[in-house]
Every structure is written in structure tokens, then in C-alpha cells.
Motif scaffolding. Structure first.
Motif, mmCIF file in Angstrom:
data_model
loop_
_atom_site.group_PDB
_atom_site.id
_atom_site.type_symbol
_atom_site.label_atom_id
_atom_site.label_comp_id
_atom_site.label_asym_id
_atom_site.label_seq_id
_atom_site.Cartn_x
_atom_site.Cartn_y
_atom_site.Cartn_z
ATOM 1 N N PHE A 62 0.829 -1.206 0.000
ATOM 2 C CA PHE A 62 0.000 0.000 0.000
ATOM 3 C C PHE A 62 0.863 1.255 0.000
ATOM 4 N N LEU A 63 1.869 1.299 0.866
ATOM 5 C CA LEU A 63 2.734 2.473 0.950
ATOM 6 C C LEU A 63 3.525 2.693 -0.335
ATOM 7 N N GLU A 64 3.922 1.605 -0.972
ATOM 8 C CA GLU A 64 4.650 1.723 -2.241
ATOM 9 C C GLU A 64 3.764 2.313 -3.325
ATOM 10 N N LEU A 65 2.501 1.880 -3.376
ATOM 11 C CA LEU A 65 1.557 2.426 -4.351
ATOM 12 C C LEU A 65 1.294 3.908 -4.098
ATOM 13 N N VAL A 66 1.165 4.275 -2.821
ATOM 14 C CA VAL A 66 0.957 5.687 -2.485
ATOM 15 C C VAL A 66 2.175 6.514 -2.884
ATOM 16 N N LYS A 67 3.368 5.982 -2.611
ATOM 17 C CA LYS A 67 4.601 6.686 -2.960
ATOM 18 C C LYS A 67 4.691 6.920 -4.463
ATOM 19 N N ASN A 68 4.262 5.925 -5.244
ATOM 20 C CA ASN A 68 4.306 6.030 -6.704
ATOM 21 C C ASN A 68 3.101 6.772 -7.280
ATOM 22 N N ARG A 69 2.220 7.249 -6.382
ATOM 23 C CA ARG A 69 1.042 8.046 -6.766
ATOM 24 C C ARG A 69 0.095 7.260 -7.683
ATOM 25 N N GLU A 70 0.022 5.963 -7.419
ATOM 26 C CA GLU A 70 -0.940 5.106 -8.150
ATOM 27 C C GLU A 70 -2.214 5.042 -7.302
ATOM 28 N N TRP A 71 -3.061 6.055 -7.444
ATOM 29 C CA TRP A 71 -4.165 6.252 -6.524
ATOM 30 C C TRP A 71 -5.235 5.175 -6.626
#
Length: 513
Positions: A62-71
Motif C-alpha cells: 500500500f505504501l509503495e503504491l501511495v509513494k508512486n502516486r498510483e491512486w
């Protein structure tokens, strides 16, 4: 062996004797600390051996997706976190998605995000309108700031322990050191003296209390003294019509550098320029003189015909001189002697002290018989007045380095501490010393200026702690006449100087025992 150690750590509930520290949380904090220090391989190895990850696989994804701005993907991954009610987190992620569309100037997509995704979640109309208004006026937030804010908001919204706050162990340790410092009765050591290996407590042995040196070159009463901003010099003035500049040698002892001769009357004050290259001296009802520290030569004189000086000071940037004069007016001069415009009205009664705040915004002055202190704004030309109830005279005042606090010396044997940030108000009153007939000037000093020092007519120096109470925490005997002025070395929190009617200056430091 590794497998056994991992099983023991995972099964252990607590580590501390009182059972307050959970082993799994402690290990996660260590892993985070190692990562923040750049020891990623060691952190990974600790995760493997302890079988306690910094974050669960679902949280990590989840944090990796947020970091990559994959909302969209980050919203889909919320189901793996098993939050129960994920509405608040979902709204936060959708808001970021909406703002990113605006940043890319994809307004239709942004509006669709509001209508199709955010509005169905039941967001208040007021908040919807606030989001929509960002189309016309976007927030000027940097991308790095957005990432930091996102992490902070997620920590607030997600259940405790899902995300380990970054550098949490450092924060806990620093908070404990702050608590130790605040609980230290008479804290007066530099931050570099703190250690994680012991509990800090310095009692009152870290307060200057022993005479290290006596300076006796003045031939009459010492009326004023002050350390230079870098703490390497001391300036003193006397009833003997001179001022003396003292320089600290390699052994920490002060030696006379220059005797400033030229006044026809006693010298009531001597003050350092902001860069410590010059000093000004104020003759009693006479002129103000400017001196070069390197040569000891007089390089300027300031005053008005038939008007004597009462008090003086530097402009905040060293570009000029301020003087309180016997005609009850305050004058400003540039260094070349040109009089500068100053719109403050003539005082109703004679003044006894004047100073400019270090930011140049305020001129502070006090009248001898008036029971008030004037704060004159150089920006707005407005005047604030501190009105005291006491019938006794205000003799002098001192400003703290940050211009937030004001010490007011009274003939009523009180020193009052005022906060002058915003609307002035009285913080505390300090008592226990004797004064009545003489002008005695107190000062701030010590660690973060937590202490107040003052002379006294009983020949002693008195020291108070601002937070710990109104009674003195130290009384220093040694002089044989009234102590008129004290100065705390701004570069050495363990050094204090005092000047007395006994014609001497005492340099105080820590007791050898």
C-alpha cells in the motif's frame, strides 16, 4: 540458532522490567532507526532473524503504491489492510488523485473524480465546494511537502501500529532528554553535555558561584559592564570618567586592552556594536562617544548643544546611535553624526534608560519618575505602554536576546519579568535582594537565558531561575560595596561578571569543588 532466536523474540510479549515495552514494537522501531541511518542490509537481516517485519506485506504494498502516486491501485489495496471502515483513508487518496489531475490541468477528469468517486462517499457540501474552488486557485504545495503530509495524515487515519512513524525511536529518546532537561532544577549545561548513557541532573553546581578573577584597574565606582557578543571581551565604565576594554587571553583571564579616556564626567554605560568592532560610551549628562576597539581611539561624538545624554544604545544593525537625552527626547544619529528622523513625542518626565530591539522594530524607553515603559514601533509609529502599579521608580530594564522578554528593575526591591510579544503582560516577580537608593541593572543569562542575575546594595550578586521560583537560587558574596551591574557571558554560560562601588570587577565561574 537463528530460527530459535527469531521464535523467542516473536513469542516474547514484553522486554522492560515493568512490562511496558512490547518486544515486537521495540524491534520495529530499531528496524526503522537502522533504515533511517542507512543500514538497510542490517535492518533487513534483523527482520529475517526476528521474523518481525517493519510493515506487513499488505501495508508495504500500500505504501509503495501511495509513494508512486498510483491512486486507484492504492485504493483497491485498502481491502488487504482489513481496516473495517476505510472511508477516511479512501477520501484522502481520492483528494490526492483529484489534485494531481488539477496539477496536470486535466480539469474534466478532476471534476469526474469529485462527482463519481468523492461525492458518493458523503463528503459535506462545504468541503466539496472547497475542493472545487481549487480549480480556480490551486494550493502552492511542493511535491516533497505533499509526500510528507500524506504520510502524516495516513498515520493519523490508520489504526495504531499499521505504519511505524519515521524516526520514532529518535523522537522518543529526544523527548526523554527534553523531559530530563525540564526536570533539572537549575539546568545550565550545553546540549552537547547530554548523554543517553546516564540520567541528567546538574543541581546548582553548574551556576557561576566562585570568583575566578578580580579586575581592579578602575579608580572609582564601577557603574556598568557588559560582555561582547562573542564573549571574548568585556567592557566596563566607571565614576572615574573612563571606560576600559578587557580582552580574554589564552588562559581565560581578562587583561586590559584599552582605557578609553575623554569624558569629562562619569561614564554611565558602555555598549558593544553588533559586530564587536566598536563601542559607545555615555557620559553622565554629557555626550555619547564612539570608539574603535582595535585602536582604542575615539572616532565619533554625538549630542546636542546644551543637552546631555542619559542613556544610549546602538541601532540594531550598527548603522547608527540612539540616545535618551536630558531634554526628555530620544534622538537617532547615523555614524557620521547626521541626525535621523524620529517621530516619538517628548516624554513627560526625565528618562533613565533606552534601547532598540535586535530586530530594529521597537524602541524601548523608561522615564525616571513615571511608572511606565514605552514600546515605540518604528514601523507603525504606534506606542504601547506598560503601566506599573508600583509607586517606586523604574531604574532600568534589560531585553532578552529574542526580544520577547523584558526585565524591569524597580527601587521597590523587585525585578519584574514581562512578556512583550504581542500585548505585554507580567510573567513573574523576583525578590530577595536589597535595592533602594542606587540604579542597579539586572540581566538574563545562562542556558537559553533561563536565569536572571542582579547586583544588590548589600554587596552581593543574586541569581534566580526564571521557571523555578521568585526566590534566589544562588547568592554570591565577595564585593565590599554595592554591586551596580552584572553581565552574563553570552558565549560561556558558566561565566558571570559583576561591577561594584568597591572599584573592582569580579569574574565568576564554576566552583572547583
Amino acid at each position: 540458532m537463528e530460527e530459535s532466536l527469531g521464535r523467542d523474540l516473536k513469542d516474547c510479549c514484553t522486554l522492560s522490567p515493568n512490562g511496558l515495552v512490547k518486544a515486537s514494537e521495540f524491534i520495529r522501531l530499531i528496524i526503522d532507526a537502522l533504515t533511517s541511518l542507512g543500514f538497510n542490509a542490517i535492518a533487513t537481516d534483523l527482520e529475517k532473524q526476528s521474523r518481525i517485519p517493519l510493515h506487513s506485506p499488505a501495508t508495504k504494498q500500500f505504501l509503495e503504491l501511495v509513494k508512486n502516486r498510483e491512486w486507484d491501485k492504492s485504493i483497491d489495496s485498502l481491502k488487504f489492510l482489513e481496516l473495517g471502515d476505510d472511508k477516511a483513508v479512501r477520501l484522502l487518496l481520492l483528494e490526492q488523485k483529484y489534485l494531481e489531475f488539477l496539477k496536470k490541468e486535466q480539469v474534466p477528469e478532476a471534476l469526474e473524480t469529485i462527482r463519481e468517486e468523492i461525492q458518493p462517499l458523503g463528503l459535506e457540501t462545504r468541503l466539496l465546494h472547497k475542493l472545487a474552488s481549487k480549480i480556480l486557485k490551486p494550493d502552492p504545495v511542493e511535491e516533497e511537502d505533499t509526500e510528507v503530509l500524506m504520510k502524516k495524515k495516513l498515520q493519523e487515519l490508520l489504526p495504531l501500529g499499521v505504519i511505524v512513524p519515521e524516526r520514532r525511536l529518535e523522537c522518543l529518546l529526544e523527548n526523554d532528554l527534553h523531559r530530563q532537561r525540564n526536570n533539572c532544577d537549575f539546568h545550565n549545561v550545553p546540549d552537547s553535555d547530554f548523554s543517553l548513557f546516564s540520567y541528567h541532573h546538574c543541581a546548582n553546581q553548574k551556576i557561576p558561584s566562585e570568583t575566578l578573577q578580580i579586575l581592579s584597574e578602575h579608580t572609582d565606582e564601577v557603574w556598568f559592564l557588559t560582555f561582547s557578543h562573542d564573549g571574548k571581551y568585556l567592557a566596563s565604565s566607571s565614576k572615574d570618567k573612563t571606560a576600559i576594554l578587557w580582552e580574554m587571553d589564552a588562559g581565560g583571564k581578562f587583561r586590559q586592552k584599552h582605557k578609553l579616556v575623554g569624558h569629562e564626567k562619569p561614564v554611565v554605560a558602555v555598549l558593544w556594536s553588533p559586530e564587536d568592532q566598536q563601542v559607545i560610551t555615555c557620559g553622565e549628562n554629557e555626550v555619547i562617544k564612539r570608539w574603535d576597539v582595535g585602536s582604542g581611539q575615539c572616532v565619533g561624538s554625538y549630542g546636542r548643544v546644551d543637552v546631555g545624554s542619559v542613556s544610549c544604545g546602538w541601532l540594531h544593525d550598527g548603522s547608527g546611535i540612539i540616545g535618551a537625552m536630558s531634554d526628555r527626547r530620544i534622538y537617532l544619529w547615523s555614524l557620521d553624526g547626521t541626525e535621523m528622523e524620529h517621530e516619538q513625542e517628548q516624554r513627560a518626565q526625565n528618562m533613565s534608560d533606552v534601547a532598540m530591539t535586535s530586530d530594529g522594530k521597537w524602541i524601548v524607553s523608561v522615564g525616571k519618575e513615571q511608572h511606565e515603559i514605552s514600546l515605540f514601533s518604528r514601523e507603525t509609529r504606534a506606542e504601547r505602554v506598560i503601566q506599573l502599579d508600583e509607586k517606586d521608580m523604574i531604574t532600568s530594564f534589560s531585553l532578552s536576546r529574542d526580544n520577547k522578554l523584558l526585565l524591569i528593575d524597580l527601587t521597590s526591591q523587585e525585578i519584574q519579568l514581562w512578556c512583550i510579544e504581542g500585548e505585554p503582560f507580567k510573567l513573574d516577580v523576583f525578590e530577595g535582594h536589597k535595592r533602594g537608593r542606587f540604579v542597579i541593572k539586572s540581566c538574563f543569562g545562562g542556558y537559553d537565558e533561563y536565569f536572571i542575575a542582579s547586583g544588590c546594595e548589600d554587596s552581593q550578586v543574586y541569581i534566580w531561575h526564571i521557571v523555578k521560583g521568585s526566590r534566589p537560587c544562588r547568592v554570591l558574596p565577595g564585593h565590599s560595596g554595592a554591586v551596580n551591574c552584572v553581565s552574563w557571558n553570552p558565549a560561556d554560560i558558566h561565566m558571570l561578571a559583576s561591577g561594584s562601588d568597591d572599584r573592582t570587577i569580579r569574574i565568576w565561574g564554576l566552583a572547583k569543588n
